[in-house]
Design a protein around this motif. Structure first.
Motif, PDB file in Angstrom:
ATOM      1  N   ALA A 198     -18.954  -2.907  26.335  1.00 40.33           N
ATOM      2  CA  ALA A 198     -20.173  -3.328  27.021  1.00 40.33           C
ATOM      3  C   ALA A 198     -20.643  -4.673  26.487  1.00 40.33           C
ATOM      4  N   LEU A 199     -20.545  -4.848  25.166  1.00 40.47           N
ATOM      5  CA  LEU A 199     -20.950  -6.130  24.573  1.00 40.47           C
ATOM      6  C   LEU A 199     -20.056  -7.251  25.081  1.00 40.47           C
ATOM      7  N   MET A 200     -18.746  -6.969  25.177  1.00 42.12           N
ATOM      8  CA  MET A 200     -17.812  -7.978  25.679  1.00 42.12           C
ATOM      9  C   MET A 200     -18.090  -8.302  27.140  1.00 42.12           C
ATOM     10  N   ASP A 201     -18.513  -7.273  27.875  1.00 40.17           N
ATOM     11  CA  ASP A 201     -18.755  -7.466  29.303  1.00 40.17           C
ATOM     12  C   ASP A 201     -20.033  -8.245  29.564  1.00 40.17           C
ATOM     13  N   GLY A 202     -20.771  -8.530  28.514  1.00 39.59           N
ATOM     14  CA  GLY A 202     -21.930  -9.391  28.694  1.00 39.59           C
ATOM     15  C   GLY A 202     -23.261  -8.698  28.563  1.00 39.59           C
ATOM     16  N   ALA A 203     -23.256  -7.439  28.112  1.00 36.84           N
ATOM     17  CA  ALA A 203     -24.520  -6.737  27.966  1.00 36.84           C
ATOM     18  C   ALA A 203     -25.166  -7.106  26.632  1.00 36.84           C
ATOM     19  N   THR A 204     -26.483  -7.118  26.607  1.00 41.50           N
ATOM     20  CA  THR A 204     -27.174  -7.276  25.332  1.00 41.50           C
ATOM     21  C   THR A 204     -27.171  -5.915  24.656  1.00 41.50           C
ATOM     22  N   ARG A 205     -27.611  -5.882  23.414  1.00 45.69           N
ATOM     23  CA  ARG A 205     -27.635  -4.611  22.702  1.00 45.69           C
ATOM     24  C   ARG A 205     -28.513  -3.596  23.447  1.00 45.69           C
ATOM     25  N   PHE A 206     -29.642  -4.077  23.964  1.00 44.55           N
ATOM     26  CA  PHE A 206     -30.548  -3.171  24.664  1.00 44.55           C
ATOM     27  C   PHE A 206     -29.918  -2.669  25.970  1.00 44.55           C
ATOM     28  N   GLN A 207     -29.283  -3.597  26.706  1.00 45.20           N
ATOM     29  CA  GLN A 207     -28.626  -3.183  27.952  1.00 45.20           C
ATOM     30  C   GLN A 207     -27.523  -2.171  27.679  1.00 45.20           C
ATOM     31  N   THR A 208     -26.792  -2.387  26.568  1.00 42.44           N
ATOM     32  CA  THR A 208     -25.733  -1.452  26.189  1.00 42.44           C
ATOM     33  C   THR A 208     -26.314  -0.061  25.987  1.00 42.44           C
ATOM     34  N   TRP A 209     -27.441  -0.017  25.289  1.00 41.47           N
ATOM     35  CA  TRP A 209     -28.081   1.263  25.016  1.00 41.47           C
ATOM     36  C   TRP A 209     -28.549   1.917  26.304  1.00 41.47           C
ATOM     37  N   TYR A 210     -29.161   1.099  27.136  1.00 35.91           N
ATOM     38  CA  TYR A 210     -29.829   1.630  28.319  1.00 35.91           C
ATOM     39  C   TYR A 210     -28.845   1.963  29.436  1.00 35.91           C
ATOM     40  N   LYS A 211     -27.880   1.055  29.673  1.00 32.56           N
ATOM     41  CA  LYS A 211     -27.002   1.218  30.834  1.00 32.56           C
ATOM     42  C   LYS A 211     -25.744   2.006  30.542  1.00 32.56           C
ATOM     43  N   VAL A 212     -25.286   1.967  29.312  1.00 32.74           N
ATOM     44  CA  VAL A 212     -24.017   2.629  29.008  1.00 32.74           C
ATOM     45  C   VAL A 212     -24.210   3.873  28.149  1.00 32.74           C
ATOM     46  N   LEU A 213     -24.969   3.732  27.055  1.00 39.19           N
ATOM     47  CA  LEU A 213     -25.047   4.878  26.142  1.00 39.19           C
ATOM     48  C   LEU A 213     -25.947   5.997  26.643  1.00 39.19           C
ATOM     49  N   LEU A 214     -27.103   5.641  27.187  1.00 33.98           N
ATOM     50  CA  LEU A 214     -28.005   6.706  27.636  1.00 33.98           C
ATOM     51  C   LEU A 214     -27.361   7.619  28.678  1.00 33.98           C
ATOM     52  N   PRO A 215     -26.687   7.058  29.697  1.00 37.14           N
ATOM     53  CA  PRO A 215     -26.040   7.967  30.651  1.00 37.14           C
ATOM     54  C   PRO A 215     -24.997   8.870  30.003  1.00 37.14           C
ATOM     55  N   LEU A 216     -24.392   8.381  28.931  1.00 36.32           N
ATOM     56  CA  LEU A 216     -23.359   9.180  28.293  1.00 36.32           C
ATOM     57  C   LEU A 216     -23.925  10.307  27.439  1.00 36.32           C
ATOM     58  N   VAL A 217     -25.181  10.169  27.000  1.00 40.44           N
ATOM     59  CA  VAL A 217     -25.766  11.254  26.209  1.00 40.44           C
ATOM     60  C   VAL A 217     -26.752  12.056  27.051  1.00 40.44           C
ATOM     61  N   LYS A 218     -26.640  11.935  28.370  1.00 36.96           N
ATOM     62  CA  LYS A 218     -27.556  12.624  29.271  1.00 36.96           C
ATOM     63  C   LYS A 218     -27.637  14.128  28.999  1.00 36.96           C
ATOM     64  N   PRO A 219     -26.512  14.813  28.776  1.00 35.15           N
ATOM     65  CA  PRO A 219     -26.625  16.248  28.496  1.00 35.15           C
ATOM     66  C   PRO A 219     -27.548  16.520  27.316  1.00 35.15           C
TER      67      PRO A 219
END
Lengths: 303, 362
Positions: A198-219
């Protein structure tokens, strides 16, 4: 002739013996399973018994032995449509709204804070991380009731005494360590690679948390939301200690109010209120079982 | 984009994962970082990517130092060993993720996505989720996601290690073709010398955090800089013997307790130029040894391994094992005594102390 006969005879015996053995194994397996069921039923029986009594009593005028209804009635549920059950009691729907406010407030605040904290604790190395993790577990070990006086003083100074928001803050404070601990386990389960990608794809640390990690810990978020909601819903000690006006009552205070109301407690009414109080709990557990089960699995990862 | 590493080091506490690395990759080159596991090759890649910050030294892209530039601003695409697709997004959303972060208009995203997915031949997978894809398809998606930003540099971490053997062979040539087609600078990490040799223009061989040699596959194989490269490149590996260098009437000879060989004329000059340390290591590749029944070094057949096209014979010479590759017509039983002859023009000589090849020392 003899030679040909003998082996066949031997095999016969063997086969018969084999069949017997298989049967024996089967019976044994069935017996042990039955034993497990009997044990489980015996263990859960008292609990089932309590709830059965509660449900039955709420709809009956009189009962035999506590669970055989003699007459059916809706009288016990009168609190739902009467504006006031007793003199000075708030309306039940008002109380329900208060309880909902408390439960949702606790849920929203704990989840927001715990997902952020857990991410940082899971991903960053900082001084005192170990201490925070250990400390949060130790704090959880102390009975929170011992802190009532201090918390009361604090709320009073902050002018939050006798407000539901104050109770929410206190409740969230006590819930957080455990929630963060569990949530951290879920974040630990997300591979580093995904975050780096996600960082390589251009996300900031916050975007990484919000767009990638949060959906993955949804359960995890869902499971913990349910737990937080329930603990807010059934909260008693803090509301009992910090709420003085009856218009700010929650359902647990309402139930306690019924007990202390008259010399003769109306047990029919009390059971009906209790059943009403339990409905969300039952609904949440039956709907959210799937997520709550994941909690135990992810919980083992917490390190 | 030209990439230059200058005295690049990365220390994790006391561990020197990468130590004083210097090399330059030219524009449009396909380079492999090769080494055994734990040699610092992935760390180097992640420093180029900007995920790790160097402890010391500089990374240049073109003329610019990029040490302090964030990964997202470096113009890099990267494919991870695990592919690191986002499991909660469809293939389409995965691929356009880098563009959506840049707030590129929707129709342009769709157009670019069509273009890259066509290049990688996965147009029909766009609605699926990563879990529904095979390993090879996942890798193509990861490649698309890396390429859609039109980066100057593409980094690949162990790109083939999670694929099955047949697909690995296919992707090897496909990646090479892709690199030629888009002319991008590409760096990939591998521990498999065959992959490195097959795909890369040039290969960086690393060991315990330091650069061993940076040259073409041919250079690594025929002119290894040191003992490590000589032993690491080539399968089956090179044979090594401890020998003593001795000056004779007409030239030099190498000798140990099992054999004595004469140094060929062409090599004499190289030896003359050095300090002529007495202790040396002689290296010779298994295919540069001939088997004879009459003359040569006495050797006992130890095991015979038929490899199909050729036969690998392990001989016992003294207490050491010597590997020899020979034609499939070779027939011999265990413990048979035969003779070995070295092709002296193909030998490699290393200083025992520094482990460096003589050609480097001189």
């Amino acid at each position: 002739m003899k030679k040909m006969h003998l082996p066949k005879f031997k095999n016969d015996i063997k086969d018969r013996f084999k069949g017997e053995k298989e049967k024996f194994v089967k019976v044994k397996a069935r017996l042990s399973r039955a034993l497990i069921y009997v044990l489980l039923i015996l263990l859960t029986l008292p609990i089932i018994w309590f709830y059965l009594c509660l449900g039955v009593q709420s709809f009956s005028g009189k009962t035999l032995y506590g669970f055989i209804p003699v007459s059916l009635t809706l009288k016990n549920w009168r609190f739902l449509w009467q504006p006031q059950t007793y003199e000075g009691f708030p309306n039940i729907w008002m109380v329900t709204l208060n309880t909902l406010f408390l439960a949702i407030g606790v849920m929203a605040l704990t989840i927001t804070i715990s997902t952020m904290c857990a991410y940082i604790i899971s991903r960053y190395n900082f001084r005192g991380k170990e201490f925070i993790l250990k400390g949060s577990l130790i704090i959880r070990g102390f009975p929170s009731i011992t802190l009532l006086v201090g918390v009361f003083y604090l709320l009073w100074k902050l002018k939050l005494i006798n407000t539901l928001s104050g109770v929410i803050l206190v409740k969230v404070g006590f819930e957080l360590p455990f929630q963060i601990w569990i949530m951290k386990g879920f974040f630990d389960g997300v591979p580093w690679d995904i975050e780096m990608a996600a960082l390589m794809d251009g996300a900031t640390r916050f975007q990484t948390w919000y767009k990638v990690l949060l959906p993955l810990v949804k359960p995890g978020i869902l499971a913990l939301s349910l737990l937080a909601f329930l603990s807010g819903w059934s909260e008693f000690i803090y509301t009992f200690s910090f709420i003085f006006q009856d218009i700010k009552w929650t359902l647990s205070l309402y139930a306690v109010g019924l007990i202390g109301q008259s010399r003769f407690v109306d047990y029919g009414l009390l059971t009906a209120v209790s059943v009403f109080f339990m409905i969300p709990v039952i609904v949440i557990f039956s709907v959210g079982q799937k997520y709550l089960l994941q909690l135990t699995i992810a919980g083992t990862k917490g390190k | 984009m030209r990439i230059t590493l200058e005295n690049l080091s990365k220390h994790f506490g006391k561990v020197k994962a990468v130590d004083n690395l210097n090399f330059e990759i030219s524009d449009g080159e396909f380079v492999a970082l090769l080494g055994p596991s734990g040699c610092g090759k992935t760390t180097t890649l992640l420093m180029i990517a900007g995920i790790y910050k160097p402890t010391k030294g500089y990374i240049y892209f073109g003329e610019k130092i990029v040490n302090e530039i964030l990964p997202k601003d470096r113009g890099i695409g990267m494919v991870f060993q695990s592919y690191a697709l986002y499991p909660h997004m469809t293939v389409f959303d995965n691929i356009i993720f880098p563009l959506s972060l840049k707030k590129v208009p929707k129709d342009e995203m769709a157009r670019k996505c069509r273009k890259t997915t066509k290049l990688m031949q996965i147009e029909e997978l766009l609605d699926r989720r990563p879990a529904q894809l095979s390993g090879g398809q996942q890798q193509r998606v990861a490649l698309c996601r890396a390429l859609i930003k039109e980066p100057d540099i593409l980094l690949l971490d162990e790109p083939l290690s999670n694929l099955d053997a047949k697909l690995r062979l296919e992707m090897r040539s496909e990646l090479k073709k892709l690199q030629r087609k888009i002319g991008i600078t590409m760096i990939f990490v591998t521990h498999d010398q065959l992959e490195a040799v097959c795909m890369a223009d040039r290969i960086v061989v690393m060991s315990s955090g330091t650069l061993q040699q940076f040259s073409s596959a041919d250079g690594l194989y025929n002119h290894p800089n040191n003992l490590f490269v000589a032993g690491f490149i080539g399968s089956p590996p090179m044979n090594f013997f401890n020998v003593f260098l001795k000056k004779t009437k007409d030239g030099f000879s190498l000798r140990n307790k099992n054999f004595q060989v004469v140094v060929p004329r062409e090599m004499e000059q190289k030896i003359e130029n050095t300090l002529r340390p007495p202790e040396m290591i002689l290296g010779i590749r298994p295919e540069d040894i001939n088997i004879d029944s009459q003359k040569g070094i006495r050797a006992e057949v130890y095991t015979v391994e038929p490899l199909g096209r050729e036969i690998l014979v392990n001989f016992r010479v003294g207490d050491s094992i010597v590997r020899v590759i020979t034609s499939p017509l070779f027939k011999a039983g265990a413990e048979e005594i035969l003779r070995l002859n070295f092709n002296m023009n193909k030998i490699h000589l290393f200083e025992k102390m520094s482990q460096k090849s003589l050609k480097v020392v001189s």
